[in-house]
Motif scaffolding. Structure first.
Motif, PDB file in Angstrom:
ATOM      1  N   PHE A   1       0.984  -1.087  -0.032  1.00  0.00           N
ATOM      2  CA  PHE A   1      -0.020  -0.265   0.000  1.00  0.00           C
ATOM      3  C   PHE A   1       0.817   1.295   0.085  1.00  0.00           C
ATOM      4  O   PHE A   1       2.046   1.219   0.485  1.00  0.00           O
ATOM      5  CB  PHE A   1      -0.928   0.113   1.296  1.00  0.00           C
ATOM      6  N   ASP A   2       0.129   2.376  -0.287  1.00  0.00           N
ATOM      7  CA  ASP A   2       1.118   3.610  -0.560  1.00  0.00           C
ATOM      8  C   ASP A   2       0.362   4.587   0.163  1.00  0.00           C
ATOM      9  O   ASP A   2      -0.700   4.924   0.107  1.00  0.00           O
ATOM     10  CB  ASP A   2       1.300   4.051  -2.021  1.00  0.00           C
ATOM     11  N   LEU A   3       1.403   5.405   0.961  1.00  0.00           N
ATOM     12  CA  LEU A   3       0.700   6.337   2.015  1.00  0.00           C
ATOM     13  C   LEU A   3       0.993   7.781   1.185  1.00  0.00           C
ATOM     14  O   LEU A   3       0.615   8.626   2.099  1.00  0.00           O
ATOM     15  CB  LEU A   3       1.765   6.197   3.209  1.00  0.00           C
TER      16      LEU A   3
ATOM     17  N   ASN B   1      -5.615   8.529  -0.630  1.00  0.00           N
ATOM     18  CA  ASN B   1      -4.152   8.467  -1.057  1.00  0.00           C
ATOM     19  C   ASN B   1      -4.118   8.912  -2.526  1.00  0.00           C
ATOM     20  O   ASN B   1      -5.068   9.327  -3.062  1.00  0.00           O
ATOM     21  CB  ASN B   1      -3.367   7.084  -0.638  1.00  0.00           C
ATOM     22  N   LEU B   2      -2.744   9.005  -3.142  1.00  0.00           N
ATOM     23  CA  LEU B   2      -2.634   9.794  -4.414  1.00  0.00           C
ATOM     24  C   LEU B   2      -3.340   8.836  -5.440  1.00  0.00           C
ATOM     25  O   LEU B   2      -3.395   9.345  -6.598  1.00  0.00           O
ATOM     26  CB  LEU B   2      -1.030   9.778  -4.692  1.00  0.00           C
ATOM     27  N   ASP B   3      -3.699   7.691  -5.273  1.00  0.00           N
ATOM     28  CA  ASP B   3      -4.440   6.683  -6.165  1.00  0.00           C
ATOM     29  C   ASP B   3      -5.964   6.605  -5.700  1.00  0.00           C
ATOM     30  O   ASP B   3      -6.795   5.618  -6.344  1.00  0.00           O
ATOM     31  CB  ASP B   3      -3.710   5.467  -6.144  1.00  0.00           C
ATOM     32  N   GLY B   4      -6.154   7.419  -4.836  1.00  0.00           N
ATOM     33  CA  GLY B   4      -7.810   7.182  -4.534  1.00  0.00           C
ATOM     34  C   GLY B   4      -8.217   6.199  -3.517  1.00  0.00           C
ATOM     35  O   GLY B   4      -9.404   6.263  -3.341  1.00  0.00           O
TER      36      GLY B   4
ATOM     37  N   TRP C   1       5.860   5.209  -0.062  1.00  0.00           N
ATOM     38  CA  TRP C   1       5.258   6.454   0.537  1.00  0.00           C
ATOM     39  C   TRP C   1       5.740   7.282  -0.574  1.00  0.00           C
ATOM     40  O   TRP C   1       7.036   7.514  -0.884  1.00  0.00           O
ATOM     41  CB  TRP C   1       5.977   7.040   1.967  1.00  0.00           C
ATOM     42  N   HIS C   2       4.901   7.848  -1.490  1.00  0.00           N
ATOM     43  CA  HIS C   2       5.087   8.981  -2.374  1.00  0.00           C
ATOM     44  C   HIS C   2       4.640  10.351  -1.746  1.00  0.00           C
ATOM     45  O   HIS C   2       3.711  10.845  -2.316  1.00  0.00           O
ATOM     46  CB  HIS C   2       4.630   8.685  -3.563  1.00  0.00           C
ATOM     47  N   PRO C   3       5.509  10.986  -0.964  1.00  0.00           N
ATOM     48  CA  PRO C   3       5.096  12.085  -0.299  1.00  0.00           C
ATOM     49  C   PRO C   3       5.249  13.359  -1.453  1.00  0.00           C
ATOM     50  O   PRO C   3       6.135  13.320  -2.264  1.00  0.00           O
ATOM     51  CB  PRO C   3       6.037  12.359   1.002  1.00  0.00           C
TER      52      PRO C   3
ATOM     53  N   ALA D   1       5.229  14.097  -5.715  1.00  0.00           N
ATOM     54  CA  ALA D   1       6.931  13.276  -5.366  1.00  0.00           C
ATOM     55  C   ALA D   1       7.642  13.123  -6.843  1.00  0.00           C
ATOM     56  O   ALA D   1       8.833  13.375  -6.433  1.00  0.00           O
ATOM     57  CB  ALA D   1       6.599  11.874  -5.028  1.00  0.00           C
ATOM     58  N   TRP D   2       6.992  13.345  -7.713  1.00  0.00           N
ATOM     59  CA  TRP D   2       7.602  13.376  -9.048  1.00  0.00           C
ATOM     60  C   TRP D   2       8.275  14.744  -9.619  1.00  0.00           C
ATOM     61  O   TRP D   2       8.784  14.954 -10.549  1.00  0.00           O
ATOM     62  CB  TRP D   2       6.853  12.849 -10.100  1.00  0.00           C
ATOM     63  N   ASP D   3       8.458  15.714  -8.455  1.00  0.00           N
ATOM     64  CA  ASP D   3       8.885  17.095  -8.747  1.00  0.00           C
ATOM     65  C   ASP D   3      10.290  16.930  -8.258  1.00  0.00           C
ATOM     66  O   ASP D   3      10.469  17.288  -6.872  1.00  0.00           O
ATOM     67  CB  ASP D   3       7.930  18.245  -8.596  1.00  0.00           C
TER      68      ASP D   3
ATOM     69  N   PHE E   1       4.560  -7.176  -7.245  1.00  0.00           N
ATOM     70  CA  PHE E   1       4.169  -6.744  -8.433  1.00  0.00           C
ATOM     71  C   PHE E   1       3.405  -5.431  -8.476  1.00  0.00           C
ATOM     72  O   PHE E   1       2.619  -5.222  -7.171  1.00  0.00           O
ATOM     73  CB  PHE E   1       3.235  -7.685  -9.089  1.00  0.00           C
ATOM     74  N   TRP E   2       3.282  -4.426  -9.073  1.00  0.00           N
ATOM     75  CA  TRP E   2       2.943  -3.214  -8.985  1.00  0.00           C
ATOM     76  C   TRP E   2       1.354  -3.426  -9.536  1.00  0.00           C
ATOM     77  O   TRP E   2       0.696  -4.383  -9.531  1.00  0.00           O
ATOM     78  CB  TRP E   2       3.739  -2.279  -9.837  1.00  0.00           C
ATOM     79  N   ARG E   3       0.788  -2.379  -9.272  1.00  0.00           N
ATOM     80  CA  ARG E   3      -0.710  -2.271  -9.250  1.00  0.00           C
ATOM     81  C   ARG E   3      -1.347  -2.441 -10.593  1.00  0.00           C
ATOM     82  O   ARG E   3      -0.862  -2.096 -11.765  1.00  0.00           O
ATOM     83  CB  ARG E   3      -1.025  -0.936  -8.504  1.00  0.00           C
ATOM     84  N   ASN E   4      -2.441  -3.005 -10.712  1.00  0.00           N
ATOM     85  CA  ASN E   4      -3.369  -3.062 -11.705  1.00  0.00           C
ATOM     86  C   ASN E   4      -4.329  -1.892 -11.690  1.00  0.00           C
ATOM     87  O   ASN E   4      -5.349  -1.687 -11.304  1.00  0.00           O
ATOM     88  CB  ASN E   4      -4.318  -4.248 -11.751  1.00  0.00           C
TER      89      ASN E   4
ATOM     90  N   LYS F   1      -3.037   1.203 -18.857  1.00  0.00           N
ATOM     91  CA  LYS F   1      -1.362   0.832 -19.362  1.00  0.00           C
ATOM     92  C   LYS F   1      -0.707   0.206 -18.111  1.00  0.00           C
ATOM     93  O   LYS F   1       0.059  -0.588 -18.222  1.00  0.00           O
ATOM     94  CB  LYS F   1      -0.699   2.252 -19.371  1.00  0.00           C
ATOM     95  N   GLU F   2      -1.233   0.644 -16.705  1.00  0.00           N
ATOM     96  CA  GLU F   2      -0.339   0.080 -15.427  1.00  0.00           C
ATOM     97  C   GLU F   2      -1.222  -1.200 -15.138  1.00  0.00           C
ATOM     98  O   GLU F   2      -1.934  -1.112 -14.115  1.00  0.00           O
ATOM     99  CB  GLU F   2      -0.521   0.988 -14.526  1.00  0.00           C
ATOM    100  N   CYS F   3      -0.844  -2.216 -15.925  1.00  0.00           N
ATOM    101  CA  CYS F   3      -1.308  -3.471 -15.522  1.00  0.00           C
ATOM    102  C   CYS F   3      -0.231  -4.643 -15.517  1.00  0.00           C
ATOM    103  O   CYS F   3       0.846  -4.751 -16.330  1.00  0.00           O
ATOM    104  CB  CYS F   3      -2.324  -3.857 -16.835  1.00  0.00           C
TER     105      CYS F   3
HETATM  106  C1  BMA Z   1       3.785   4.682  -9.897  1.00  0.00           C
HETATM  107  C2  BMA Z   1       2.527   4.718 -10.668  1.00  0.00           C
HETATM  108  C3  BMA Z   1       1.647   5.714 -10.431  1.00  0.00           C
HETATM  109  C4  BMA Z   1       1.022   5.784  -8.753  1.00  0.00           C
HETATM  110  C5  BMA Z   1       2.459   5.519  -7.730  1.00  0.00           C
HETATM  111  C6  BMA Z   1       1.737   5.257  -6.410  1.00  0.00           C
HETATM  112  O1  BMA Z   1       4.581   3.685  -9.998  1.00  0.00           O
HETATM  113  O2  BMA Z   1       1.694   3.425 -10.622  1.00  0.00           O
HETATM  114  O3  BMA Z   1       0.675   5.621 -11.288  1.00  0.00           O
HETATM  115  O4  BMA Z   1       0.217   6.785  -8.561  1.00  0.00           O
HETATM  116  O5  BMA Z   1       2.925   4.510  -8.382  1.00  0.00           O
HETATM  117  O6  BMA Z   1       0.990   4.311  -6.497  1.00  0.00           O
END
Ligand code: BMA
Length: 352
Positions: free
Chosen positions: A77-79, A89-92, A116-118, A127-129, A312-315, A321-323
Protein backbone atom coordinates in the motif's frame (compact mmCIF):
# COMPACT_ATOMS: atom_id res chain seq x y z
CA UNK A 1 38.28 -19.51 9.26
CA UNK A 2 34.83 -20.96 8.76
CA UNK A 3 34.33 -20.84 12.53
CA UNK A 4 35.32 -17.23 12.78
CA UNK A 5 32.96 -16.26 9.98
CA UNK A 6 30.13 -18.21 11.53
CA UNK A 7 30.51 -16.65 14.95
CA UNK A 8 30.86 -13.24 13.38
CA UNK A 9 27.60 -13.78 11.53
CA UNK A 10 25.95 -15.00 14.73
CA UNK A 11 27.09 -12.05 16.79
CA UNK A 12 25.96 -9.65 14.07
CA UNK A 13 22.57 -11.30 14.11
CA UNK A 14 22.39 -10.95 17.89
CA UNK A 15 23.47 -7.33 17.73
CA UNK A 16 20.69 -6.33 15.38
CA UNK A 17 18.07 -8.15 17.44
CA UNK A 18 19.30 -6.51 20.63
CA UNK A 19 19.31 -3.12 18.96
CA UNK A 20 15.74 -3.62 17.86
CA UNK A 21 14.59 -5.09 21.11
CA UNK A 22 14.20 -8.82 20.71
CA UNK A 23 10.49 -9.00 21.16
CA UNK A 24 9.06 -6.15 19.14
CA UNK A 25 6.52 -6.71 16.36
CA UNK A 26 9.28 -5.71 13.92
CA UNK A 27 11.86 -8.18 15.20
CA UNK A 28 9.26 -10.95 15.19
CA UNK A 29 8.43 -10.19 11.56
CA UNK A 30 12.14 -10.26 10.67
CA UNK A 31 12.45 -13.74 12.16
CA UNK A 32 9.30 -14.85 10.37
CA UNK A 33 10.58 -13.54 7.03
CA UNK A 34 13.82 -15.46 7.50
CA UNK A 35 11.90 -18.63 8.24
CA UNK A 36 9.51 -18.26 5.30
CA UNK A 37 12.39 -17.55 2.94
CA UNK A 38 13.56 -21.14 3.38
CA UNK A 39 10.25 -22.37 1.92
CA UNK A 40 10.16 -20.21 -1.19
CA UNK A 41 9.42 -16.76 -2.56
CA UNK A 42 6.34 -14.88 -1.38
CA UNK A 43 4.19 -13.34 -4.08
CA UNK A 44 3.03 -9.78 -3.50
CA UNK A 45 0.69 -7.34 -5.19
CA UNK A 46 0.32 -3.58 -4.74
CA UNK A 47 -3.18 -2.44 -3.71
CA UNK A 48 -4.37 -6.05 -4.13
CA UNK A 49 -7.64 -5.89 -2.17
CA UNK A 50 -8.90 -2.42 -3.10
CA UNK A 51 -9.07 -2.48 -6.88
CA UNK A 52 -8.14 -4.58 -9.90
CA UNK A 53 -8.04 -4.45 -13.66
CA UNK A 54 -11.81 -4.26 -14.09
CA UNK A 55 -13.17 -3.22 -10.67
CA UNK A 56 -12.61 -0.83 -7.80
CA UNK A 57 -13.43 -0.43 -4.10
CA UNK A 58 -15.45 -3.68 -3.78
CA UNK A 59 -14.92 -5.70 -0.59
CA UNK A 60 -13.45 -9.20 -0.39
CA UNK A 61 -11.84 -9.13 -3.85
CA UNK A 62 -8.35 -9.34 -5.34
CA UNK A 63 -7.29 -10.09 -8.92
CA UNK A 64 -4.79 -12.64 -7.59
CA UNK A 65 -7.43 -14.41 -5.53
CA UNK A 66 -9.91 -14.43 -8.39
CA UNK A 67 -7.34 -16.12 -10.64
CA UNK A 68 -5.86 -18.72 -8.30
CA UNK A 69 -8.08 -18.89 -5.23
CA UNK A 70 -5.69 -17.41 -2.68
CA UNK A 71 -4.63 -13.92 -1.63
CA UNK A 72 -1.08 -12.72 -2.26
CA UNK A 73 1.25 -13.43 0.67
CA UNK A 74 2.37 -9.80 0.60
CA UNK A 75 0.17 -6.78 -0.01
CA UNK A 76 1.64 -3.36 -0.76
CA UNK A 77 0.00 0.00 0.00
CA UNK A 78 1.15 3.57 -0.55
CA UNK A 79 0.91 6.41 1.95
CA UNK A 80 1.24 9.27 -0.55
CA UNK A 81 -0.97 12.28 0.49
CA UNK A 82 -1.31 10.98 4.05
CA UNK A 83 1.27 13.64 4.92
CA UNK A 84 -1.24 16.31 3.88
CA UNK A 85 -3.90 14.92 6.16
CA UNK A 86 -6.03 13.81 3.19
CA UNK A 87 -8.65 11.08 3.49
CA UNK A 88 -7.46 9.33 0.31
CA UNK A 89 -4.03 8.46 -1.02
CA UNK A 90 -2.63 9.59 -4.36
CA UNK A 91 -4.44 6.77 -6.16
CA UNK A 92 -7.79 7.37 -4.50
CA UNK A 93 -7.47 4.70 -1.80
CA UNK A 94 -9.27 5.74 1.37
CA UNK A 95 -6.89 5.55 4.34
CA UNK A 96 -9.51 4.07 6.65
CA UNK A 97 -10.11 1.33 4.09
CA UNK A 98 -6.35 0.85 3.79
CA UNK A 99 -6.08 0.37 7.54
CA UNK A 100 -8.91 -2.19 7.48
CA UNK A 101 -7.23 -4.08 4.66
CA UNK A 102 -3.86 -4.08 6.45
CA UNK A 103 -5.53 -5.51 9.54
CA UNK A 104 -7.40 -8.09 7.42
CA UNK A 105 -4.20 -9.15 5.65
CA UNK A 106 -2.41 -9.53 8.99
CA UNK A 107 -5.34 -11.47 10.45
CA UNK A 108 -5.32 -13.95 7.57
CA UNK A 109 -1.59 -14.53 8.14
CA UNK A 110 -0.30 -12.29 5.36
CA UNK A 111 2.38 -9.62 5.28
CA UNK A 112 2.15 -5.91 4.47
CA UNK A 113 4.61 -3.50 2.91
CA UNK A 114 4.20 0.28 2.74
CA UNK A 115 5.72 2.74 0.32
CA UNK A 116 5.34 6.51 0.49
CA UNK A 117 5.21 9.01 -2.36
CA UNK A 118 5.05 12.25 -0.35
CA UNK A 119 4.49 15.51 -2.21
CA UNK A 120 7.45 17.81 -2.70
CA UNK A 121 7.43 19.84 0.53
CA UNK A 122 8.97 22.91 -1.11
CA UNK A 123 7.16 23.20 -4.44
CA UNK A 124 3.99 21.49 -3.18
CA UNK A 125 3.86 19.53 -6.41
CA UNK A 126 3.92 15.73 -6.45
CA UNK A 127 6.72 13.34 -5.41
CA UNK A 128 7.81 13.40 -9.08
CA UNK A 129 8.98 17.01 -8.91
CA UNK A 130 12.75 16.85 -8.35
CA UNK A 131 13.14 20.62 -8.09
CA UNK A 132 13.41 22.92 -5.07
CA UNK A 133 16.25 21.31 -3.09
CA UNK A 134 13.56 19.69 -1.01
CA UNK A 135 15.84 17.23 0.81
CA UNK A 136 18.06 19.94 2.22
CA UNK A 137 14.97 21.96 3.13
CA UNK A 138 13.49 18.99 5.01
CA UNK A 139 16.56 18.28 7.14
CA UNK A 140 17.13 19.72 10.63
CA UNK A 141 17.70 23.49 10.31
CA UNK A 142 16.21 23.38 6.81
CA UNK A 143 13.54 25.87 5.76
CA UNK A 144 10.85 23.17 5.58
CA UNK A 145 11.85 21.09 8.59
CA UNK A 146 8.69 21.94 10.55
CA UNK A 147 6.52 20.81 7.68
CA UNK A 148 8.44 17.54 7.34
CA UNK A 149 8.11 16.96 11.05
CA UNK A 150 4.35 17.39 10.82
CA UNK A 151 4.19 15.10 7.78
CA UNK A 152 6.22 12.44 9.57
CA UNK A 153 3.94 12.69 12.61
CA UNK A 154 0.97 11.87 10.39
CA UNK A 155 2.75 8.83 8.95
CA UNK A 156 3.73 7.72 12.46
CA UNK A 157 0.19 8.06 13.75
CA UNK A 158 -1.11 5.94 10.90
CA UNK A 159 1.50 3.23 11.48
CA UNK A 160 0.71 3.27 15.21
CA UNK A 161 -2.99 2.85 14.40
CA UNK A 162 -2.34 -0.54 12.81
CA UNK A 163 -3.40 -2.87 15.60
CA UNK A 164 -4.81 -6.37 15.80
CA UNK A 165 -7.91 -7.27 17.81
CA UNK A 166 -5.84 -7.59 20.99
CA UNK A 167 -4.45 -4.10 20.56
CA UNK A 168 -1.01 -5.33 19.47
CA UNK A 169 0.83 -3.37 16.80
CA UNK A 170 0.85 -5.00 13.37
CA UNK A 171 4.33 -5.17 11.81
CA UNK A 172 4.87 -3.64 8.36
CA UNK A 173 7.80 -3.45 5.96
CA UNK A 174 8.25 0.28 5.32
CA UNK A 175 10.18 1.38 2.24
CA UNK A 176 10.45 5.16 2.41
CA UNK A 177 12.25 7.32 -0.15
CA UNK A 178 12.60 4.41 -2.60
CA UNK A 179 14.25 4.52 -6.04
CA UNK A 180 16.57 7.30 -4.85
CA UNK A 181 19.23 6.20 -7.33
CA UNK A 182 17.03 7.52 -10.14
CA UNK A 183 16.34 11.19 -10.75
CA UNK A 184 12.52 11.38 -10.82
CA UNK A 185 11.65 11.94 -7.16
CA UNK A 186 12.51 14.97 -5.01
CA UNK A 187 14.70 12.65 -2.88
CA UNK A 188 16.45 11.26 -5.97
CA UNK A 189 19.96 11.51 -7.35
CA UNK A 190 19.28 14.81 -9.13
CA UNK A 191 18.05 16.52 -6.02
CA UNK A 192 20.48 15.74 -3.22
CA UNK A 193 23.88 14.34 -2.35
CA UNK A 194 24.12 10.77 -1.00
CA UNK A 195 24.93 12.24 2.44
CA UNK A 196 21.82 14.41 2.39
CA UNK A 197 19.73 11.41 1.35
CA UNK A 198 21.17 9.30 4.15
CA UNK A 199 20.40 12.05 6.63
CA UNK A 200 16.82 12.32 5.37
CA UNK A 201 16.30 8.59 5.83
CA UNK A 202 17.94 8.53 9.27
CA UNK A 203 15.99 11.53 10.51
CA UNK A 204 12.77 9.79 9.45
CA UNK A 205 13.93 6.59 11.15
CA UNK A 206 14.70 8.38 14.42
CA UNK A 207 11.48 10.35 14.36
CA UNK A 208 9.27 7.29 13.82
CA UNK A 209 11.26 5.18 16.29
CA UNK A 210 10.93 8.00 18.81
CA UNK A 211 7.16 7.91 18.33
CA UNK A 212 7.23 4.23 19.34
CA UNK A 213 6.86 2.64 15.91
CA UNK A 214 8.57 -0.61 16.88
CA UNK A 215 6.44 -2.35 14.26
CA UNK A 216 8.50 -1.11 11.30
CA UNK A 217 10.82 -3.38 9.34
CA UNK A 218 12.90 -0.93 7.34
CA UNK A 219 13.62 -1.44 3.65
CA UNK A 220 16.15 0.29 1.41
CA UNK A 221 15.39 -0.06 -2.29
CA UNK A 222 17.23 1.71 -5.10
CA UNK A 223 16.20 1.39 -8.73
CA UNK A 224 17.98 -0.74 -11.32
CA UNK A 225 20.43 0.91 -13.68
CA UNK A 226 22.87 2.66 -11.34
CA UNK A 227 26.22 1.17 -10.57
CA UNK A 228 26.65 1.52 -6.85
CA UNK A 229 23.81 -0.14 -4.95
CA UNK A 230 25.13 1.09 -1.59
CA UNK A 231 25.71 4.70 -2.64
CA UNK A 232 22.70 5.98 -0.66
CA UNK A 233 22.71 3.29 2.04
CA UNK A 234 21.78 4.99 5.31
CA UNK A 235 23.71 2.50 7.45
CA UNK A 236 23.44 -0.93 8.93
CA UNK A 237 21.31 -0.08 11.94
CA UNK A 238 18.65 1.67 9.83
CA UNK A 239 17.95 -1.12 7.38
CA UNK A 240 16.48 -4.60 7.70
CA UNK A 241 15.62 -5.41 4.09
CA UNK A 242 17.68 -4.73 0.99
CA UNK A 243 15.51 -4.43 -2.09
CA UNK A 244 15.57 -3.49 -5.73
CA UNK A 245 12.97 -2.10 -8.15
CA UNK A 246 13.16 -3.31 -11.76
CA UNK A 247 10.47 -3.05 -14.43
CA UNK A 248 10.07 -4.29 -17.96
CA UNK A 249 8.74 -1.26 -19.81
CA UNK A 250 10.06 -2.12 -23.29
CA UNK A 251 8.76 -5.66 -23.89
CA UNK A 252 12.34 -6.96 -23.95
CA UNK A 253 12.18 -10.16 -21.88
CA UNK A 254 15.83 -11.08 -22.34
CA UNK A 255 17.07 -7.67 -21.25
CA UNK A 256 14.78 -7.72 -18.24
CA UNK A 257 15.97 -11.18 -17.21
CA UNK A 258 19.53 -10.11 -17.56
CA UNK A 259 19.18 -7.06 -15.37
CA UNK A 260 17.16 -9.00 -12.79
CA UNK A 261 19.85 -11.66 -12.59
CA UNK A 262 22.64 -9.13 -12.38
CA UNK A 263 20.92 -7.18 -9.61
CA UNK A 264 19.89 -10.27 -7.65
CA UNK A 265 23.44 -11.62 -7.84
CA UNK A 266 24.64 -8.41 -6.25
CA UNK A 267 21.80 -8.24 -3.76
CA UNK A 268 22.39 -11.85 -2.69
CA UNK A 269 26.05 -11.14 -2.02
CA UNK A 270 25.23 -7.94 -0.13
CA UNK A 271 22.50 -9.67 1.85
CA UNK A 272 24.99 -12.29 3.00
CA UNK A 273 27.65 -9.74 3.73
CA UNK A 274 25.35 -7.42 5.70
CA UNK A 275 23.19 -10.21 7.13
CA UNK A 276 20.02 -8.66 5.71
CA UNK A 277 16.85 -10.04 4.20
CA UNK A 278 16.70 -9.37 0.46
CA UNK A 279 13.59 -8.74 -1.62
CA UNK A 280 12.43 -7.82 -5.10
CA UNK A 281 10.56 -4.78 -3.84
CA UNK A 282 8.82 -3.70 -7.07
CA UNK A 283 8.48 -5.23 -10.49
CA UNK A 284 6.20 -6.04 -13.40
CA UNK A 285 6.00 -6.15 -17.15
CA UNK A 286 3.97 -3.12 -18.19
CA UNK A 287 0.74 -4.08 -19.92
CA UNK A 288 1.62 -7.81 -19.71
CA UNK A 289 1.86 -8.39 -23.47
CA UNK A 290 3.19 -11.95 -23.02
CA UNK A 291 0.69 -14.62 -21.95
CA UNK A 292 3.39 -16.76 -20.31
CA UNK A 293 5.43 -13.98 -18.72
CA UNK A 294 5.10 -15.18 -15.11
CA UNK A 295 6.35 -18.74 -15.61
CA UNK A 296 8.69 -18.19 -18.58
CA UNK A 297 10.28 -14.78 -17.99
CA UNK A 298 9.92 -13.76 -14.35
CA UNK A 299 10.28 -17.13 -12.63
CA UNK A 300 13.45 -18.37 -14.36
CA UNK A 301 15.08 -15.04 -13.49
CA UNK A 302 14.30 -15.14 -9.77
CA UNK A 303 13.83 -18.78 -8.75
CA UNK A 304 17.40 -19.46 -7.65
CA UNK A 305 17.80 -16.41 -5.44
CA UNK A 306 17.10 -16.27 -1.69
CA UNK A 307 14.65 -13.38 -2.00
CA UNK A 308 11.92 -13.07 0.59
CA UNK A 309 9.26 -11.74 -1.77
CA UNK A 310 8.51 -10.22 -5.14
CA UNK A 311 5.99 -7.37 -5.25
CA UNK A 312 4.13 -6.82 -8.51
CA UNK A 313 2.92 -3.27 -9.03
CA UNK A 314 -0.71 -2.22 -9.29
CA UNK A 315 -3.42 -3.07 -11.77
CA UNK A 316 -4.30 0.61 -11.88
CA UNK A 317 -8.02 1.33 -12.05
CA UNK A 318 -7.22 4.79 -13.41
CA UNK A 319 -4.72 3.82 -16.11
CA UNK A 320 -5.12 0.69 -18.23
CA UNK A 321 -1.44 0.82 -19.24
CA UNK A 322 -0.45 0.13 -15.65
CA UNK A 323 -1.40 -3.54 -15.64
CA UNK A 324 1.17 -5.73 -13.89
CA UNK A 325 -0.75 -8.65 -12.44
CA UNK A 326 -2.85 -11.44 -13.93
CA UNK A 327 -6.62 -11.08 -13.59
CA UNK A 328 -9.73 -13.00 -14.62
CA UNK A 329 -10.21 -12.90 -18.39
CA UNK A 330 -6.70 -11.59 -19.06
CA UNK A 331 -4.33 -13.45 -21.42
CA UNK A 332 -2.00 -14.28 -18.50
CA UNK A 333 -4.69 -16.02 -16.44
CA UNK A 334 -3.74 -19.60 -17.34
CA UNK A 335 -0.04 -18.95 -16.85
CA UNK A 336 -0.60 -17.40 -13.44
CA UNK A 337 -2.55 -20.48 -12.32
CA UNK A 338 0.52 -22.56 -13.24
CA UNK A 339 2.71 -20.02 -11.42
CA UNK A 340 0.51 -20.40 -8.34
CA UNK A 341 0.85 -24.19 -8.42
CA UNK A 342 4.65 -24.08 -8.35
CA UNK A 343 6.05 -25.37 -5.08
CA UNK A 344 8.17 -22.34 -4.33
CA UNK A 345 5.71 -19.55 -5.08
CA UNK A 346 4.08 -18.67 -1.77
CA UNK A 347 0.62 -17.21 -1.23
CA UNK A 348 -1.17 -16.50 2.05
CA UNK A 349 -2.21 -20.10 2.68
CA UNK A 350 1.39 -21.23 2.24
CA UNK A 351 2.80 -18.98 4.95
CA UNK A 352 0.19 -19.12 7.71
C1 BMA B 1 3.60 4.74 -9.67
C2 BMA B 1 2.45 4.69 -10.66
C3 BMA B 1 1.53 5.84 -10.35
C4 BMA B 1 1.08 5.77 -8.89
C5 BMA B 1 2.26 5.61 -7.95
C6 BMA B 1 1.85 5.36 -6.53
O1 BMA B 1 4.54 3.77 -9.95
O2 BMA B 1 1.77 3.49 -10.53
O3 BMA B 1 0.41 5.79 -11.19
O4 BMA B 1 0.35 6.91 -8.56
O5 BMA B 1 3.07 4.56 -8.38
O6 BMA B 1 1.07 4.22 -6.40
Amino acid sequence: MKHIRLSLALSMMLMSTIALGSNTPASKLILRLKKIQKKGIMIGHQDAPVYGRTWKWDAGRSDVKEVCGDYPAVMGFDLGKLELGRAENLDGVDFNRMREEIIAQHTRGGIVTLSWHPDNPVTEKTAWDPSGDAVKASLPHGTHRAKMREWTDRVGHFILSLKDKDGQLIPVIFRPFHEMSGGWFWWGNKSCTPEEYQQLYRVLYRHLSGMGCNNIVWAYSPNVGYDDFMKYYPGDQYVDVLGIDIYEFDKDNAKYQQSVKQCLDELTALGKQENKIIAFTETGCQGLPYADWFTQTLWPAIKNYPISYVLFWRNAWDNSKECYMASPGHATEKDFKAFYKMKKTLFVNDIK
